[in-house]
Design a protein around this motif. Structure first.
Motif, PDB file in Angstrom:
ATOM      1  N   TYR A  22       0.876  -1.168   0.000  1.00  0.00           N
ATOM      2  CA  TYR A  22       0.000   0.000   0.000  1.00  0.00           C
ATOM      3  C   TYR A  22       0.913   1.217   0.000  1.00  0.00           C
ATOM      4  CZ  TYR A  22      -4.419   2.440   1.116  1.00  0.00           C
ATOM      5  OH  TYR A  22      -5.536   3.234   1.074  1.00  0.00           O
ATOM      6  N   ALA A  23       1.272   1.685  -1.208  1.00  0.00           N
ATOM      7  CA  ALA A  23       2.300   2.717  -1.353  1.00  0.00           C
ATOM      8  C   ALA A  23       1.932   4.014  -0.644  1.00  0.00           C
ATOM      9  CB  ALA A  23       2.553   2.982  -2.831  1.00  0.00           C
ATOM     10  N   ALA A  24       0.664   4.397  -0.671  1.00  0.00           N
ATOM     11  CA  ALA A  24       0.246   5.663  -0.072  1.00  0.00           C
ATOM     12  C   ALA A  24       0.498   5.704   1.425  1.00  0.00           C
ATOM     13  CB  ALA A  24      -1.235   5.912  -0.361  1.00  0.00           C
ATOM     14  N   LEU A  25       0.490   4.537   2.068  1.00  0.00           N
ATOM     15  CA  LEU A  25       0.711   4.458   3.518  1.00  0.00           C
ATOM     16  C   LEU A  25       2.069   3.866   3.867  1.00  0.00           C
ATOM     17  CD1 LEU A  25      -2.778   3.201   4.802  1.00  0.00           C
ATOM     18  CD2 LEU A  25      -1.914   5.543   4.735  1.00  0.00           C
ATOM     19  N   GLY A  26       2.811   3.398   2.882  1.00  0.00           N
ATOM     20  CA  GLY A  26       4.090   2.749   3.160  1.00  0.00           C
ATOM     21  C   GLY A  26       3.913   1.475   3.960  1.00  0.00           C
ATOM     22  N   ARG A  27       2.825   0.756   3.683  1.00  0.00           N
ATOM     23  CA  ARG A  27       2.515  -0.454   4.447  1.00  0.00           C
ATOM     24  C   ARG A  27       2.423  -1.677   3.550  1.00  0.00           C
ATOM     25  NH1 ARG A  27      -2.287   0.963   8.852  1.00  0.00           N
ATOM     26  NH2 ARG A  27      -1.041   2.335  10.204  1.00  0.00           N
ATOM     27  N   LEU A  28       2.828  -2.791   4.102  1.00  0.00           N
ATOM     28  CA  LEU A  28       2.613  -4.094   3.494  1.00  0.00           C
ATOM     29  C   LEU A  28       1.421  -4.718   4.230  1.00  0.00           C
ATOM     30  CD1 LEU A  28       3.224  -7.394   3.353  1.00  0.00           C
ATOM     31  CD2 LEU A  28       3.776  -6.025   1.343  1.00  0.00           C
ATOM     32  N   TRP A  40      -0.793  -5.981   8.968  1.00  0.00           N
ATOM     33  CA  TRP A  40      -0.076  -4.928   8.251  1.00  0.00           C
ATOM     34  C   TRP A  40       1.247  -4.612   8.936  1.00  0.00           C
ATOM     35  CZ3 TRP A  40       0.877  -0.594  11.154  1.00  0.00           C
ATOM     36  CH2 TRP A  40      -0.009  -0.289  12.200  1.00  0.00           C
ATOM     37  N   LEU A  41       2.186  -4.159   8.105  1.00  0.00           N
ATOM     38  CA  LEU A  41       3.512  -3.762   8.555  1.00  0.00           C
ATOM     39  C   LEU A  41       3.843  -2.413   7.951  1.00  0.00           C
ATOM     40  CD1 LEU A  41       6.511  -4.127   9.562  1.00  0.00           C
ATOM     41  CD2 LEU A  41       6.911  -5.329   7.387  1.00  0.00           C
ATOM     42  N   GLU A  42       4.187  -1.430   8.788  1.00  0.00           N
ATOM     43  CA  GLU A  42       4.688  -0.153   8.295  1.00  0.00           C
ATOM     44  C   GLU A  42       6.190  -0.308   8.098  1.00  0.00           C
ATOM     45  OE1 GLU A  42       5.052   3.891  10.502  1.00  0.00           O
ATOM     46  OE2 GLU A  42       3.028   3.811   9.637  1.00  0.00           O
ATOM     47  N   ALA A  43       6.628  -0.264   6.852  1.00  0.00           N
ATOM     48  CA  ALA A  43       8.009  -0.640   6.529  1.00  0.00           C
ATOM     49  C   ALA A  43       9.032   0.268   7.191  1.00  0.00           C
ATOM     50  CB  ALA A  43       8.195  -0.640   5.016  1.00  0.00           C
ATOM     51  N   ALA A  44       8.789   1.567   7.226  1.00  0.00           N
ATOM     52  CA  ALA A  44       9.782   2.500   7.739  1.00  0.00           C
ATOM     53  C   ALA A  44       9.967   2.383   9.243  1.00  0.00           C
ATOM     54  CB  ALA A  44       9.399   3.927   7.365  1.00  0.00           C
ATOM     55  N   THR A  48       3.473  -2.732  13.518  1.00  0.00           N
ATOM     56  CA  THR A  48       2.591  -3.756  12.966  1.00  0.00           C
ATOM     57  C   THR A  48       1.205  -3.658  13.581  1.00  0.00           C
ATOM     58  OG1 THR A  48       3.215  -5.405  14.624  1.00  0.00           O
ATOM     59  CG2 THR A  48       4.536  -5.338  12.602  1.00  0.00           C
ATOM     60  N   GLY A  49       0.246  -4.288  12.939  1.00  0.00           N
ATOM     61  CA  GLY A  49      -1.113  -4.316  13.458  1.00  0.00           C
ATOM     62  C   GLY A  49      -1.892  -5.470  12.861  1.00  0.00           C
ATOM     63  N   VAL A  50      -3.024  -5.775  13.488  1.00  0.00           N
ATOM     64  CA  VAL A  50      -3.887  -6.865  13.050  1.00  0.00           C
ATOM     65  C   VAL A  50      -5.332  -6.403  13.111  1.00  0.00           C
ATOM     66  CG1 VAL A  50      -4.633  -9.240  13.459  1.00  0.00           C
ATOM     67  CG2 VAL A  50      -2.268  -8.590  13.937  1.00  0.00           C
ATOM     68  N   ILE A  51      -6.099  -6.726  12.081  1.00  0.00           N
ATOM     69  CA  ILE A  51      -7.539  -6.470  12.062  1.00  0.00           C
ATOM     70  C   ILE A  51      -8.249  -7.808  11.986  1.00  0.00           C
ATOM     71  CG2 ILE A  51      -9.446  -5.445  10.763  1.00  0.00           C
ATOM     72  CD1 ILE A  51      -7.501  -3.336   9.749  1.00  0.00           C
ATOM     73  N   LEU A 273       5.913 -13.672   8.139  1.00  0.00           N
ATOM     74  CA  LEU A 273       6.203 -12.874   6.951  1.00  0.00           C
ATOM     75  C   LEU A 273       7.706 -12.728   6.838  1.00  0.00           C
ATOM     76  CD1 LEU A 273       5.071 -10.952   4.651  1.00  0.00           C
ATOM     77  CD2 LEU A 273       5.495  -9.098   6.288  1.00  0.00           C
ATOM     78  N   PHE A 274       8.252 -13.039   5.659  1.00  0.00           N
ATOM     79  CA  PHE A 274       9.687 -12.943   5.410  1.00  0.00           C
ATOM     80  C   PHE A 274       9.966 -11.818   4.421  1.00  0.00           C
ATOM     81  CE2 PHE A 274       9.145 -17.113   7.136  1.00  0.00           C
ATOM     82  CZ  PHE A 274      10.332 -17.404   7.796  1.00  0.00           C
ATOM     83  N   VAL A 275      11.235 -11.397   4.367  1.00  0.00           N
ATOM     84  CA  VAL A 275      11.642 -10.374   3.415  1.00  0.00           C
ATOM     85  C   VAL A 275      13.056 -10.647   2.945  1.00  0.00           C
ATOM     86  CG1 VAL A 275      12.512  -8.776   5.194  1.00  0.00           C
ATOM     87  CG2 VAL A 275      11.716  -7.873   2.978  1.00  0.00           C
ATOM     88  N   ALA A 276      13.308 -10.341   1.683  1.00  0.00           N
ATOM     89  CA  ALA A 276      14.645 -10.446   1.102  1.00  0.00           C
ATOM     90  C   ALA A 276      14.939  -9.160   0.343  1.00  0.00           C
ATOM     91  CB  ALA A 276      14.729 -11.641   0.161  1.00  0.00           C
ATOM     92  N   ASP A 277      16.205  -8.728   0.383  1.00  0.00           N
ATOM     93  CA  ASP A 277      16.628  -7.528  -0.339  1.00  0.00           C
ATOM     94  C   ASP A 277      17.148  -7.929  -1.711  1.00  0.00           C
ATOM     95  OD1 ASP A 277      16.097  -5.949   1.962  1.00  0.00           O
ATOM     96  OD2 ASP A 277      18.040  -6.535   2.787  1.00  0.00           O
ATOM     97  N   LEU A 278      16.588  -7.321  -2.750  1.00  0.00           N
ATOM     98  CA  LEU A 278      16.950  -7.679  -4.115  1.00  0.00           C
ATOM     99  C   LEU A 278      17.617  -6.513  -4.832  1.00  0.00           C
ATOM    100  CD1 LEU A 278      13.763  -9.628  -5.268  1.00  0.00           C
ATOM    101  CD2 LEU A 278      15.799 -10.511  -4.118  1.00  0.00           C
TER     102      LEU A 278
END
Length: 291
Positions: A22-28, A40-44, A48-51, A273-278
Motif C-alpha cells: 500500500y504505497a500511499a501508507l508505506g505499508r505491506l 499490516w507492517l509499516e516498513a519505515a 505492525t497491526g492486526v484487524i 512474513l519474510f523479506v529479502a533484499d533484491l
C-alpha cells in the motif's frame, strides 16, 4: 543467487496469503486466510497491526480513491484500514458453500483478477474471474487451486497456475486487458520439487514464483528458465510481493497449514512474513479502480 530471506514479522499465520504493498501508507498488508485476520507492517517504522475479520479473506487491494477492497471467501468488501470499518460491496460465489477465495492481483488496467477454490481443494471446483470497473466476469472454470496471478510489464500477457496440476500458464490479453484465445502451458513443475503458488513480476519482466513445499521463491526469465532464487527456513511459501523504498524488498507470506506438530516444532518460522533484499526492483502495481 540471492540471499536467504529473513523474518520481517513473526505473524504466525496458519495460511498467510495475498501480500500487497500500500504505497500511499508505506505499508505491506497481508491475510491469514484460515485465521480470519488482516495483518499490516509499516516498513519505515516496523510498526505492525492486526484487524480481525468475521470471515476468511485472501487479499486486501488498495483502491484508487482510498481504502481497500477485501476479497473474502464469499464476498467482496470495502475496508477502512485506519478504523477497521468494513462494508459489503457484492457477493463472490456466495451461493457456493464449497468454495472460498484464493489468489488475486490487480492488472495493468487497474482491474482485479481473483480466483476461487474448494475449501478442501476439491478437484475442478475453482474458477478465475476479473473485476473490471465494478463488474465481475468469470474467465475460466474447472481449476483446482488457481494461483500465481500476475501480469507482464506492458500487460500483453497474464499468468496463472493450477497448483494442484503443477502448471503455470500464460494467456494473451487484448488492449483492454481481456484474455484472447486459450491459455498456454508455460512452465510445468510436475516431477520437480515444490508446487507453484503465488507470483509477482519484477521490473525486468521476470517472475518471482513461490514454490509451496520447496522452501523457496524462484526467479524465472521470460522463457520460464530459473535464473535466481530466494530460500526460506519455511517450506511453505505462499506468495511474494515487492514493497519498501524503491520496491527492492521482496516480502513473502508463508503457512503452517497441514503441518504435523513435529513439523511445526522444526519450522518455528512457518506462517511468518519474510523479506529479502533484491538488486532488481519490482513494478509498481496499479491501485484498483471500481468505477
Amino acid at each position: 543467487m540471492s540471499d536467504a530471506a529473513r523474518v520481517a514479522v513473526a505473524s504466525g499465520c496458519e495460511l498467510g496469503e495475498g501480500p500487497q504493498w500500500y504505497a500511499a501508507l508505506g505499508r505491506l498488508v497481508w491475510c491469514d486466510i484460515l485465521g480470519k485476520r488482516l495483518h499490516w507492517l509499516e516498513a519505515a517504522s516496523g510498526e505492525t497491526g492486526v484487524i480481525a475479520l468475521d470471515h476468511m479473506a485472501s487479499l486486501a487491494a488498495p483502491l484508487d480513491d482510498g481504502g481497500m477492497l477485501v476479497v473474502g471467501e464469499d464476498r467482496l468488501c470495502w475496508l477502512d484500514l485506519a478504523t477497521g470499518e468494513i462494508a459489503r460491496l457484492m457477493g463472490f460465489e456466495a451461493d457456493n458453500a464449497v468454495t472460498r477465495s484464493n489468489d488475486a492481483r490487480v492488472d495493468r488496467h487497474g482491474s482485479l483478477w481473483l480466483s476461487s477454490m474448494g475449501k478442501g481443494a476439491e478437484d475442478g471446483a475453482g474458477s478465475l474471474y476479473r473485476l473490471h470497473r465494478g463488474e465481475l466476469s468469470r474467465l475460466r472454470s474447472g481449476l483446482t487451486i488457481p494461483n500465481a496471478i500476475c501480469f507482464s510489464p506492458r500487460g500483453e500477457h497474464a499468468h496463472f497456475a493450477d497448483t494442484a496440476r503443477g502448471i503455470v500458464y500464460r494467456w494473451a490479453l487484448d488492449a483492454e486487458g481481456w484474455p484472447v484465445g486459450e491459455p498456454e502451458p508455460w512452465v510445468d513443475f510436475a516431477g520437480r520439487e515444490g508446487n507453484p503458488d503465488g507470483a509477482v513480476i519484477d521490473a525486468e519482466g521476470a517472475m518471482w514464483l513461490a514454490l509451496w513445499g520447496a522452501g523457496k521463491v524462484v526467479r524465472l526469465d521470460r522463457e520460464g528458465r530459473e535464473i535466481d532464487a530466494v530460500t526460506l527456513p519455511a517450506t511453505q511459501p505462499s506468495c511474494p510481493a515487492f514493497g519498501g523504498e524503491g520496491l527492492t524488498s521482496l516480502y513473502i507470506t508463508t503457512a503452517r497449514e497441514g503441518m504435523s506438530a513435529e513439523q511445526r516444532d522444526r519450522e518455528s518460522g512457518a506462517g511468518d512474513l519474510f523479506v529479502a533484499d533484491l538488486s532488481v526492483p519490482g513494478l509498481a502495481e496499479p491501485t484498483l479502480r471500481l468505477g
